[in-house]
Design a protein around this motif. Structure first.
Motif, PDB file in Angstrom:
ATOM      1  N   ARG A  68      14.535   5.259 -11.404  1.00  0.00           N
ATOM      2  CA  ARG A  68      13.864   6.294 -11.368  1.00  0.00           C
ATOM      3  C   ARG A  68      14.692   7.143 -12.524  1.00  0.00           C
TER       4      ARG A  68
ATOM      5  N   LEU B 114      14.752   4.360  -5.706  1.00  0.00           N
ATOM      6  CA  LEU B 114      13.621   3.721  -4.515  1.00  0.00           C
ATOM      7  C   LEU B 114      13.948   2.654  -3.924  1.00  0.00           C
TER       8      LEU B 114
ATOM      9  N   ALA C 168       0.296  -1.221   0.234  1.00  0.00           N
ATOM     10  CA  ALA C 168      -0.275  -0.011  -0.121  1.00  0.00           C
ATOM     11  C   ALA C 168       0.678   1.715  -0.208  1.00  0.00           C
ATOM     12  N   ILE C 169       2.176   1.201   0.461  1.00  0.00           N
ATOM     13  CA  ILE C 169       2.639   2.690   0.900  1.00  0.00           C
ATOM     14  C   ILE C 169       3.689   2.479  -0.156  1.00  0.00           C
ATOM     15  N   ASP C 170       3.419   1.633  -1.028  1.00  0.00           N
ATOM     16  CA  ASP C 170       4.664   2.566  -2.181  1.00  0.00           C
ATOM     17  C   ASP C 170       3.770   2.971  -3.459  1.00  0.00           C
ATOM     18  N   PRO C 171       4.990   4.114  -4.275  1.00  0.00           N
ATOM     19  CA  PRO C 171       4.241   4.408  -5.067  1.00  0.00           C
ATOM     20  C   PRO C 171       3.334   3.839  -6.003  1.00  0.00           C
ATOM     21  N   PRO C 172       2.635   4.509  -6.641  1.00  0.00           N
ATOM     22  CA  PRO C 172       1.430   3.566  -7.571  1.00  0.00           C
ATOM     23  C   PRO C 172       2.612   3.528  -9.426  1.00  0.00           C
TER      24      PRO C 172
ATOM     25  N   ASP D 158      15.950   9.401  -9.091  1.00  0.00           N
ATOM     26  CA  ASP D 158      15.620   8.993  -7.902  1.00  0.00           C
ATOM     27  C   ASP D 158      16.110   7.278  -7.888  1.00  0.00           C
TER      28      ASP D 158
ATOM     29  N   GLN E  63       7.096  -2.225   7.367  1.00  0.00           N
ATOM     30  CA  GLN E  63       7.458  -2.062   6.008  1.00  0.00           C
ATOM     31  C   GLN E  63       8.351   0.057   6.327  1.00  0.00           C
ATOM     32  N   ARG E  64       8.619  -0.339   4.980  1.00  0.00           N
ATOM     33  CA  ARG E  64       9.958   1.033   4.690  1.00  0.00           C
ATOM     34  C   ARG E  64      10.409   1.324   2.916  1.00  0.00           C
ATOM     35  N   THR E  65       9.434   2.081   2.879  1.00  0.00           N
ATOM     36  CA  THR E  65      10.181   2.595   1.284  1.00  0.00           C
ATOM     37  C   THR E  65      11.313   3.993   1.048  1.00  0.00           C
ATOM     38  N   MET E  66      12.052   4.367   0.430  1.00  0.00           N
ATOM     39  CA  MET E  66      12.590   5.182   0.450  1.00  0.00           C
ATOM     40  C   MET E  66      13.132   5.985  -0.894  1.00  0.00           C
ATOM     41  N   VAL E  67      12.701   7.082  -0.758  1.00  0.00           N
ATOM     42  CA  VAL E  67      13.674   7.604  -1.370  1.00  0.00           C
ATOM     43  C   VAL E  67      14.559   8.428  -2.015  1.00  0.00           C
TER      44      VAL E  67
END
Lengths: 170, 529
Positions: A89, A94, A5-9, A92, A102-106
């Motif tokens: 990307r 990811l 859910a927290i990941d960018p689409p 950046d 969970q952790r999503t980092m950019v």
């Protein structure tokens, strides 16, 4: 793996090598065997009759609980490894990890101060490496473990080149 | 800065040959001022014996001593000579130089150290005067580049005028106003305009109403209750060291915060404070990585706030020195806070900054906030109110064109501001509970310091959207940042400061017309170094 859910689409995650599970298993074994042996000492002493305290139930419970926790972590390892992902990307990088927490980092390429590639003994025998990104912030704890060596080297070169192209000051 | 005197010399069109300045030495008395603790310790060591003897009513000197006097004298003289000799040698071998793009400092005679700090990386520059140095009219110059921990350059001690001169030189060169071979003497100090000052009464009041006091009162209540219950009065004796420690802490805060003055100059924000030890900090424009405004519960009575900043090079606020240096405002009214905000962020990026900042400082969304976002801040969704029963209507974020504002804390009001081009990296965090309620935290990573920006419990959709947008905004803001040199980007606050701006040489083409620089805020943040 499906996107959490927290990941960018619309992000295509690249996964790290499945062989990294072995590295984590070795780490798990070393850590937990030592810990369990240490926590089992009272039990041994009580059984041998050298110690009167703690009572037998406590001497059994503590290592037993530890053992259960350790086994649970063991079961989680393959899923945790599968949960590690990265995506390059345009501007950046990811990085995601974790199942429960969970952790999503950019990390923007222009912000990278330097890129480290570290290889431990177990990783080396499996042909893996760990990539670490450093920005001016100590909070950027961006690590990508379990990359195949070739991919690690490629990523390092790629990130350095892109970082140079987009280098910004602080 | 030689703004009016020689603008032609420093125009970028005519590159001057990089001529390095001469090598200089610090003031000869500096090792003694710095090493007085060592001298005092030696004195104390020898003096204590004699003093105790006198107290006990015995001879001033040990009677057995007479035979050993020559040896003792010789030993003492040798120690003294070595110390003084060391001082002189360390003074002789400490030299500094202001070169075209660098400041160089050489120290040490056995282990030599050569340090070179890039001027375009200067993050902050401080003039510190400990009490003893102040008596002698000396000052220490500290020069920070972007590296946490040790100061890049410490020059201790220089005569105060010379230190100020050197600061002006370094700032002028770092700003890009001067690139030619002018020596330090030719660059006048940038004019400044005092923006605000903190009266001592408010400082004392703020200390008395701080969290510290609440803790002390709570502790005292516990002690009294325990001593009554146990009928044990010796407990109070055990408190004496604690009381001394608390007194020292209060004194420290008072000493550091006394006579706090903030001023704006083309060089950046100038902060001055201190009762016995005085300190003058200069924060060049755009060097503030993150800013935090807090209000402890008791301060709300008087509407006081305090402000902290993250500046690369100031490091963590573990030490008391670090804590003082990261303080942008020890205590101030809301008008002071807004004024400081406008200095830190000349272009707030919204039409009505005052309303937005007020909402960030004190705002709390109404209960049905999800449908009607009243103050613009996007708060924790109602479904997650069990996770943050007090703060859910307060926790929120607001993105302007230039900065991200994060507010939190129902009792401890906190407002964090991070300019977009200062964002290092970002991470979304979500634990099992947060996933259950459909919320996530967004953490912005900045340099080490007291401010750690984190959006608490934002709804997942909003958090992911912000994460994506913020990455794009930071990217855009970085692209617009063209130069490390910050020349002529501070919005002038007073006519006398404004008068200097057109006199500054145009370093970037966009700034060829100085009036344009002042009228268009977008233009200004383009070279927000």
């Amino acid at each position: 793996m499906h996107t959490e859910a927290i990941d960018p689409p619309g992000v295509q995650w690249l996964r790290v090598s499945p062989k990294y599970v072995t590295v984590r298993l070795v780490e798990w074994a070393i850590g937990n065997v030592v810990m369990l042996a240490f926590l089992s000492l009272p039990l041994i002493f009580v059984l041998l009759g050298w110690w009167r305290w703690p009572p037998l139930w406590l001497a059994i419970t503590v290592p037993a609980v530890m053992l259960v926790l350790a086994l649970w972590r063991l079961v989680l390892i393959p899923r945790q490894v599968r949960a590690i992902g990265y995506a390059e990307r345009d501007d950046d990088l990811l990085i995601r990890r974790g199942i429960f927490f969970q952790r999503t980092m950019v990390v923007p390429y222009g912000r990278m101060q330097y890129v480290d590639v570290a290889v431990g003994p177990v990783e080396r025998s499996l042909g893996l490496c760990t990539l670490k990104l450093h920005t001016a912030s100590a909070g950027t704890n961006a690590q990508l473990p379990g990359l195949p060596s070739a991919e690690g080297a490629r990523l390092r070169e790629q990130l350095s080149a892109r970082g140079e192209a987009r280098l910004a000051g602080l | 800065m030689s703004l009016e005197s020689s603008p032609t010399e420093s125009l970028p069109g005519k590159p001057e040959p990089a001529v390095d300045g001469p090598w200089n030495r610090v003031h000869p008395a500096s090792p003694f001022v710095r090493g007085w603790v060592a001298l005092a310790a030696v004195g104390f060591f020898f003096g204590r014996d004699a003093f105790e003897r006198m107290l006990q009513g015995r001879d001033f000197l040990d009677p057995n001593l007479s035979g050993r006097v020559p040896w003792l004298l010789a030993g003492g003289a040798a120690v003294l000579l070595l110390t003084v000799g060391g001082f002189i040698l360390s003074w002789y071998f400490t030299r500094y130089q202001v070169a075209a793009g660098y400041v160089r400092v050489n120290t040490g005679f056995l282990f030599k150290q050569q340090r070179q700090a890039r001027l375009d990386r200067v993050q902050a520059i401080d003039i510190v005067q400990p009490l003893l140095a102040r008596i002698f009219g000396l000052a220490e110059l500290k020069f920070e580049v972007a590296d946490a921990g040790e100061s890049a350059v410490r020059l201790a001690y220089l005569p105060l005028d010379q230190a100020k001169q050197l600061r002006a030189t370094i700032l002028a060169r770092a700003a890009g106003a001067v690139s030619g071979p002018e020596t330090a003497e030719e660059i006048p100090e940038a004019p400044e305009h005092v923006v605000l000052s903190v009266p001592p009464s408010r400082l004392i009041g703020s200390l008395l109403l701080s969290e510290q006091t609440i803790g002390i009162l709570a502790g005292a209540a516990v002690v009294v209750v325990v001593s009554v219950l146990t009928q044990n009065q010796t407990l109070f004796l055990a408190l004496i060291p604690g009381v001394l420690g608390i007194g020292a802490a209060y004194w420290n805060s008072f000493n550091k915060g006394y006579n706090f003055t903030a001023a704006i100059s083309p060089d950046g924000i100038r902060l001055r404070y201190g009762l016995l030890d005085t300190q003058a900090q200069t924060l060049p424009p755009g060097r503030i990585q993150a800013l935090m405004v807090t209000q402890p519960p008791l301060w709300r009575i008087f509407g006081w706030y305090r402000m902290h900043v993250n500046v690369a090079g100031y490091g963590v606020s573990g030490s008391s020195e670090g804590a003082a240096r990261t303080m942008l405002l020890p205590v101030g009214m809301k008008s002071d806070v807004l004024r400081m905000m406008s200095l830190v962020l000349p272009d707030p990026g919204v039409e009505d900054p005052e309303r937005v900042f007020t909402a960030g400082l004190d705002g709390i969304s109404s209960v049905g906030a999800e449908s009607t976002p009243g103050d613009g801040f996007i708060t924790t969704p109602r479904r997650a109110r069990l996770l943050a029963p007090l703060g859910w209507r307060r926790n929120g974020f607001f993105a302007t064109r230039t900065a991200l504002l994060i507010r939190s804390g129902r009792w401890w009001h906190t407002l964090v501001m991070v300019p977009h081009q200062r964002t290092q990296s970002m991470a979304l965090h979500q634990g099992p509970w947060a996933r259950r309620f459909g919320v996530a935290d967004l953490v912005l990573h900045t340099t080490a310091g007291p401010v750690s920006p984190r959006v608490f419990q934002a709804g997942v959709e909003q958090a992911v959207e912000l994460f994506d947008q913020q990455a794009a905004r930071a990217r855009e803001a970085r692209k617009r940042q063209t130069s490390e040199q910050w020349l002529a980007q501070v919005a002038p606050q007073s006519p006398e400061v404004a008068a200097t701006i057109p006199a500054q040489p145009a370093q970037q083409q966009q700034l060829a017309d100085p009036t344009q620089a002042q009228t268009s805020p977008q233009q200004e943040d383009r070279h927000d170094g």
